[in-house]
Design an enzyme around this catalytic site. Structure first.
Site, PDB file in Angstrom:
ATOM      1  N   HIS A 657       0.834  -1.202   0.000  1.00 12.25           N
ATOM      2  CA  HIS A 657       0.000   0.000   0.000  1.00 12.25           C
ATOM      3  C   HIS A 657       0.867   1.250   0.000  1.00 12.25           C
ATOM      4  O   HIS A 657       2.069   1.193   0.280  1.00 12.25           O
ATOM      5  CB  HIS A 657      -0.911   0.019   1.233  1.00 12.25           C
ATOM      6  N   ASP A 659       0.941   5.039   1.946  1.00 12.58           N
ATOM      7  CA  ASP A 659       0.365   5.708   3.112  1.00 12.58           C
ATOM      8  C   ASP A 659      -0.285   7.019   2.704  1.00 12.58           C
ATOM      9  O   ASP A 659       0.168   7.699   1.764  1.00 12.58           O
ATOM     10  CB  ASP A 659       1.450   5.997   4.157  1.00 12.58           C
ATOM     11  N   HIS A 709       4.857  -0.038   0.001  1.00 15.49           N
ATOM     12  CA  HIS A 709       5.467  -0.958   0.957  1.00 15.49           C
ATOM     13  C   HIS A 709       4.431  -1.908   1.550  1.00 15.49           C
ATOM     14  O   HIS A 709       3.223  -1.699   1.403  1.00 15.49           O
ATOM     15  CB  HIS A 709       6.172  -0.187   2.077  1.00 15.49           C
ATOM     16  N   ARG A 719       3.753  -8.305  17.846  1.00 11.85           N
ATOM     17  CA  ARG A 719       4.573  -7.159  17.443  1.00 11.85           C
ATOM     18  C   ARG A 719       3.726  -5.893  17.537  1.00 11.85           C
ATOM     19  O   ARG A 719       2.567  -5.873  17.131  1.00 11.85           O
ATOM     20  CB  ARG A 719       5.081  -7.353  16.016  1.00 11.85           C
TER      21      ARG A 719
END
Length: 728
Positions: A657, A659, A709, A719
């Protein structure tokens, strides 16, 4: 040859003049009454020695018959002592005697000027003059009128020839607690006696300056390497400054400077006098210190407070600990600190919130613990809102060797501090002329002040002597801090403040919230210094200087930003809140209600943290952005800032995608290999991955155009990352 003769003649005349002056000054004696050697008396002696006055003290070791000491009402004892002392000087026609109080008096000039002004008065006896009549106002009509100057006699200072002073006191047959001022006043108001003895008053304050009724007239006059008190009303420079009546605090203020204790040219000239050096003393031989810690209200950064206490460069085995914790909110923190470190101290006493002990009573208990123990050399009282950042603070205060001394503490960016330079008429705060200069460090020294709070060191010997009978923290209806200062002042013990070093600062407690799990996170506005110390990585400044910024992929920057504590507390705060999104496209938290690239997350605004997060971005991210992307300037605006949670059985990864940002910040909040396995970020256009994010380090990269990314799969554990889409 003629020039040489003229020079020789001039030198001879100057030498003769010097000898005459010396002879004249040999015929001057200063008499004073001091039944005990107080700090005020030592100040008086120091100013006298500065000018080489010959001093004789009367009454040392006697009990003072009137309450309040030799400067208080009564004073007949002073006349009795003076009358006795003058017997051996009654026939010394050339001897000039200056009789002054001592506890509240300082000299501003030397014998030569004093004698010159006395001789110019053309009287055998000269009394100081006052604006106010005391003690009998009915005598006002009998006073001679004065066209210019003070009209009424003051008994706190007078000068005259020895035989004349003997005549003055010859008729005294009163009691020790009778009024000396009334006695002298009646002699002066008797025209026959006034003329016979040849008495006058120092109407224009050329010799004596009584401060009562004249505070607005007197200012400091800084000369080259010298300081005087100047009377603005008469444009005179008095020789003797007397803090009579309720003006003792003003003479304390003037005594910080006069005669040459602090000047603009020299700074503090007496700060190194009487020091107690601790150099070369082994740990076992250092003075024993009782440290009193007071937690009287919810206080941010208590963990930092205890850490700083531990980091004081003073052996714990020479320290005893007394803690009063009024707050249930801090109970676990205090108990955890004592469980981990209590055994390092010589002894520990804790009074917790369950005891419900009042603030003043707890402070009295702390002082009593030292007072009653002969081996307690110092009592170090520290409130929890003190950020004591100088590890040598305790040593520095001990070495200054004062009965009571406080280090200067101020609030960040404000003039608020832990001392007052003056008091108002009703005993509350008033700003002294030098307050701002002291707070801002333009005047550096050790200052005699009327009020200190939050942190101070008291000698155990003072608690067992001057302050032995005193309920220190109760006084009328005053708060404990003001009660303490009022009681100490009443016992004629000076309170000093030092700003010779940067000791630390005061926390602001005004807007402290206690509704979160980790409330300190919300303190970035109120206490930015402490917020930075607790939450910003120790190597952030290296990154800002360009010395610790890595580039793992093109135009992707990697640098340290958060401490371990910041990461842990942010994760714990989110888990405590617990309302994680479902990770689907429908999202009512954002405008339009649709999320194209959904994650399981919690937004900063859900925990009311968006203002604080924006402040963090502006203060710490924006400066780096402008260095790393030259020519780009940001105000760090954002619509989306959130913490993402990745789990193998929940949402392990994130699809490719762009940002919705100009640039993105991605901060790793836990540690790969320990807390989770897998994870990381891959930039597809560059076929470049960051597979081992470092806890507390941020990835910064462009957003919507170039840096396509994806989030790589988390294969084990959980995480967490903190993400901000900046300048959408």
């Amino acid at each position: 040859m003629r020039s040489l003769l003229l020079l020789a003649s001039l030198a001879w005349l100057l030498l003769a003049q010097a000898k005459d002056d010396a002879k004249l000054e040999d015929n001057l004696l200063v008499l004073t009454v001091a039944t005990k050697e107080t700090e005020g008396f030592r100040r008086f002696k120091r100013s006298a020695q500065f000018f080489n006055y010959k001093i004789q003290s009367l009454g040392l070791g006697e009990d003072w018959s009137a309450a309040g000491g030799p400067s208080a009402a009564g004073g007949g004892q002073k006349v009795r002592l003076l009358k006795k002392a003058l017997k051996k000087y009654a026939d010394k026609e050339d001897l000039v005697i200056l009789f002054v109080d001592s506890y509240d008096v300082v000299f501003a000039s030397g014998p030569r000027e004093l004698l010159k002004k006395f001789q110019q008065a053309k009287s055998r006896v000269v009394f100081s003059a006052e604006e106010l009549i005391y003690p009998d106002r009915r005598l006002e009509a009998k006073y001679p009128t004065v066209p210019d100057g003070k009209r009424f006699l003051g008994s706190g200072g007078f000068i005259g020839y020895a035989p004349s002073l003997s005549k003055l006191v010859a008729e005294w047959e009163g009691q020790d607690n009778d009024s000396d001022q009334l006695f002298y006043t009646k002699i002066f108001l008797d025209p026959e006696k006034r003329e016979q003895i040849n008495i006058s008053l120092d109407h224009r304050c050329r010799i004596f300056q009584n401060l009562d009724g004249a505070l607005d007239e007197v200012v400091l006059k800084f000369e080259m390497g010298h300081v005087r008190a100047r009377n603005l009303a008469y444009d005179t420079l008095p020789v003797v400054i007397h803090g009579n009546g309720p003006t003792k605090l003003q003479v304390n203020y003037l005594g910080n400077y006069i005669p040459r204790f602090w000047t603009f040219e020299t700074g503090c000239t007496v700060c190194d006098e009487g020091l107690r050096s601790l150099k070369g003393i082994g740990d076992e031989a250092l003075p024993t210190v009782l440290v009193g810690v007071f937690i009287e209200q919810p206080t941010p950064f208590l963990s930092l407070f205890f850490r700083r206490l531990l980091h004081l460069r003073y052996p714990q085995k020479q320290m005893r600990l007394f803690i009063h914790n009024q707050e249930q909110h801090h109970k676990l923190q205090v108990e955890q600190f004592l469980a981990e470190h209590g055994g390092e101290y010589q002894s520990v006493k804790l009074v917790g919130p369950e005891v419900r002990m009042a603030n003043a009573d707890a402070r009295n208990m702390g002082a009593d613990l030292c007072r009653q123990d002969q081996t307690c050399t110092y009592y170090f009282s520290v409130d929890a809102d003190v950020a004591l950042t100088e590890p040598n603070s305790l040593r520095l205060l001990i070495e200054q060797n004062k009965n009571v001394i406080a280090p200067l503490m101020t609030r960040h960016g404000r003039l608020w501090s832990n001392f007052w330079g003056a008091l108002s008429a009703d005993g509350y705060y008033a700003r002294s002329e030098d307050y701002v200069d002291i707070v801002q460090g333009r005047r550096v020294g050790v200052w005699n002040v009327p009020y200190i709070s939050n942190i101070y060191l008291i000698k155990g010997s003072a608690l067992r002597a001057e302050l032995r009978h005193v309920d220190l923290f109760h006084y009328s209806k005053l708060d404990p801090d003001m009660s303490f200062c009022a009681n100490v002042r009443q016992q004629e013990v000076f309170m000093f403040l030092t700003n010779r070093h940067t000791f630390g600062h005061l926390l602001s407690l005004d807007n402290y919230q206690t509704t979160h799990l980790h409330n300190d996170l919300w303190e970035v506005f109120s206490n930015p210094q402490d917020w930075k110390e607790k939450y910003i990585h120790e190597n952030y400044t290296k990154a800002l200087a360009g010395k610790l910024v890595e580039t793992p992929c093109p135009d992707v920057y990697w640098f340290p930003i958060f401490t371990e504590v910041a990461c842990d507390e942010l994760v714990e705060e989110m888990e405590h809140y617990g309302q994680w999104s479902l990770g689907d496209n429908k999202d009512n938290r954002i405008q339009g209600g649709y999320e194209n690239v959904p994650t399981i997350d919690i937004h900063m605004n859900q925990i009311t943290f968006e203002r604080e997060w924006h402040k963090f971005l502006v203060e710490y991210i924006a400066p780096l952005t402008e260095k790393l992307y030259p020519g780009y300037y940001t105000k760090a605006q954002f619509d989306l800032a959130f913490v993402v949670r990745y789990k193998p059985d929940e949402q392990p990864s994130l699809m490719p995608h762009h940002d919705a940002s100009t640039f993105t910040i991605n901060i790793a909040l836990n540690r790969v290999g320990e807390d989770y396995e897998g994870g990381g970020c891959r930039f597809l256009r560059y076929n470049c991955s960051v597979r081992a994010p470092r806890k507390g380090w941020a990835l910064m990269h462009p957003g919507r155009l170039t840096h396509y990314h994806e989030g790589l799969p988390t294969t084990k554990g959980t995480r967490y990352i903190a993400v901000s889409f900046v300048d959408p």
